[in-house]
Design a protein around this motif. Sequence first.
Motif, PDB file in Angstrom:
ATOM      1  N   ILE A  38       1.569   1.319   6.559  1.00  0.00           N
ATOM      2  CA  ILE A  38       0.570   2.255   6.042  1.00  0.00           C
ATOM      3  C   ILE A  38      -0.122   3.026   7.161  1.00  0.00           C
ATOM      4  CG2 ILE A  38       0.149   0.896   3.959  1.00  0.00           C
ATOM      5  CD1 ILE A  38      -2.347  -0.241   5.278  1.00  0.00           C
ATOM      6  N   SER A  39       0.484   3.007   8.362  1.00  0.00           N
ATOM      7  CA  SER A  39      -0.147   3.622   9.533  1.00  0.00           C
ATOM      8  C   SER A  39      -0.295   5.142   9.414  1.00  0.00           C
ATOM      9  CB  SER A  39       0.641   3.285  10.803  1.00  0.00           C
ATOM     10  OG  SER A  39       1.976   3.765  10.710  1.00  0.00           O
ATOM     11  N   LYS A  40       0.479   5.762   8.522  1.00  0.00           N
ATOM     12  CA  LYS A  40       0.343   7.215   8.331  1.00  0.00           C
ATOM     13  C   LYS A  40      -1.027   7.567   7.763  1.00  0.00           C
ATOM     14  CE  LYS A  40       5.256   8.241   7.743  1.00  0.00           C
ATOM     15  NZ  LYS A  40       6.306   8.784   6.838  1.00  0.00           N
ATOM     16  N   ASN A  41      -1.571   6.638   6.974  1.00  0.00           N
ATOM     17  CA  ASN A  41      -2.926   6.819   6.456  1.00  0.00           C
ATOM     18  C   ASN A  41      -3.880   6.107   7.409  1.00  0.00           C
ATOM     19  OD1 ASN A  41      -5.384   6.664   5.007  1.00  0.00           O
ATOM     20  ND2 ASN A  41      -4.307   6.724   3.052  1.00  0.00           N
ATOM     21  N   LYS A  42      -4.423   6.862   8.352  1.00  0.00           N
ATOM     22  CA  LYS A  42      -5.212   6.268   9.423  1.00  0.00           C
ATOM     23  C   LYS A  42      -6.432   5.505   8.901  1.00  0.00           C
ATOM     24  CE  LYS A  42      -2.588   7.845  12.690  1.00  0.00           C
ATOM     25  NZ  LYS A  42      -1.732   6.905  13.477  1.00  0.00           N
ATOM     26  N   LYS A  43      -7.118   6.083   7.915  1.00  0.00           N
ATOM     27  CA  LYS A  43      -8.320   5.432   7.396  1.00  0.00           C
ATOM     28  C   LYS A  43      -7.976   4.095   6.759  1.00  0.00           C
ATOM     29  CE  LYS A  43     -11.034   9.627   6.563  1.00  0.00           C
ATOM     30  NZ  LYS A  43     -11.732  10.458   5.539  1.00  0.00           N
ATOM     31  N   LEU A  44      -6.899   4.098   5.989  1.00  0.00           N
ATOM     32  CA  LEU A  44      -6.468   2.869   5.322  1.00  0.00           C
ATOM     33  C   LEU A  44      -6.003   1.836   6.334  1.00  0.00           C
ATOM     34  CD1 LEU A  44      -6.299   2.016   2.357  1.00  0.00           C
ATOM     35  CD2 LEU A  44      -3.893   2.695   2.372  1.00  0.00           C
ATOM     36  N   MET A  45      -5.281   2.285   7.353  1.00  0.00           N
ATOM     37  CA  MET A  45      -4.785   1.371   8.380  1.00  0.00           C
ATOM     38  C   MET A  45      -5.943   0.702   9.111  1.00  0.00           C
ATOM     39  SD  MET A  45      -2.568   2.169  11.828  1.00  0.00           S
ATOM     40  CE  MET A  45      -4.047   2.806  12.648  1.00  0.00           C
ATOM     41  N   TRP A  46      -6.927   1.504   9.514  1.00  0.00           N
ATOM     42  CA  TRP A  46      -8.055   0.949  10.256  1.00  0.00           C
ATOM     43  C   TRP A  46      -8.935   0.084   9.363  1.00  0.00           C
ATOM     44  CZ3 TRP A  46      -8.059   0.265  15.106  1.00  0.00           C
ATOM     45  CH2 TRP A  46      -7.393   1.162  15.954  1.00  0.00           C
ATOM     46  N   PHE A  47      -8.996   0.408   8.083  1.00  0.00           N
ATOM     47  CA  PHE A  47      -9.770  -0.412   7.151  1.00  0.00           C
ATOM     48  C   PHE A  47      -9.208  -1.834   7.101  1.00  0.00           C
ATOM     49  CE2 PHE A  47      -9.902  -2.205   2.819  1.00  0.00           C
ATOM     50  CZ  PHE A  47     -11.279  -2.432   2.709  1.00  0.00           C
ATOM     51  N   PHE A  48      -7.882  -1.956   6.916  1.00  0.00           N
ATOM     52  CA  PHE A  48      -7.279  -3.278   6.817  1.00  0.00           C
ATOM     53  C   PHE A  48      -7.238  -3.984   8.168  1.00  0.00           C
ATOM     54  CE2 PHE A  48      -5.468  -1.707   2.759  1.00  0.00           C
ATOM     55  CZ  PHE A  48      -5.911  -2.743   1.952  1.00  0.00           C
ATOM     56  N   ALA A  49      -7.016  -3.235   9.239  1.00  0.00           N
ATOM     57  CA  ALA A  49      -7.024  -3.843  10.561  1.00  0.00           C
ATOM     58  C   ALA A  49      -8.400  -4.440  10.856  1.00  0.00           C
ATOM     59  CB  ALA A  49      -6.658  -2.805  11.621  1.00  0.00           C
ATOM     60  N   THR A  50      -9.454  -3.706  10.498  1.00  0.00           N
ATOM     61  CA  THR A  50     -10.822  -4.193  10.692  1.00  0.00           C
ATOM     62  C   THR A  50     -11.111  -5.374   9.776  1.00  0.00           C
ATOM     63  OG1 THR A  50     -11.541  -1.942  11.248  1.00  0.00           O
ATOM     64  CG2 THR A  50     -13.252  -3.536  10.674  1.00  0.00           C
TER      65      THR A  50
END
Length: 210
Positions: A38-50
């Motif tokens: 899901i890395s193409k969606n930066k906001k979503l990627m950072w949300f789950f990574a956080t």
Amino acid sequence: MTQLVILFGSLFFPAEFYEFILLPLFYMISIAAGILMISKNKKLMWFFATLFAISVFFFGFEMISRRQSTENILIRFSIYFIFYITVTWNMIKQVWQAKRVTKNVIMGLMSGYISLGFLAFFLFMSIELTHPAGAFSGIMMETNDIALKSEGVLYYAFITLLTIGYGEIIPTIPVAQKAAVLVGLIGQFYLVIITAVVVEKYIKHSYENS
């Protein structure tokens, strides 16, 4: 690949080593692969990574270990459930939008179906944990060991998704019964609609190239 190892790794490795060493490791790899997907969606990627970073900070190794309290497992499963819904949806969307049927599309189709099984597992296990009297009954559920019980629920999740239904485990309360029906329907819809679309694209492109 990591999904298959999570499902079938216990067939090839000693139980204790697999359960408490390899399984947590492959769960971490699976999570990393999902975040990468899901890395193409930066906001979503950072949300789950956080989200996972915060979870690991609070729970430590217990975030991926089965040796923890019921409350912590329920929180963990809720996070996994939300994460796998997002990853599975993106996986299905990529398969659906693919112009040509390639090896990656086929792998995505298979991974999407397996991910539905894991979603069913998290759903069923959450229902089981929130009902102290037990939401499912059967020989495999007659234990207080959460690790053993989760193995039974994982088995039941995929048996239900595949609509095999051997009957060793049965839902005993209305919410569990409705969840079982929902999982069975989703499994059939996936095969009838998503798989059919991929097959139609493959036939179409094969005809154009012939």
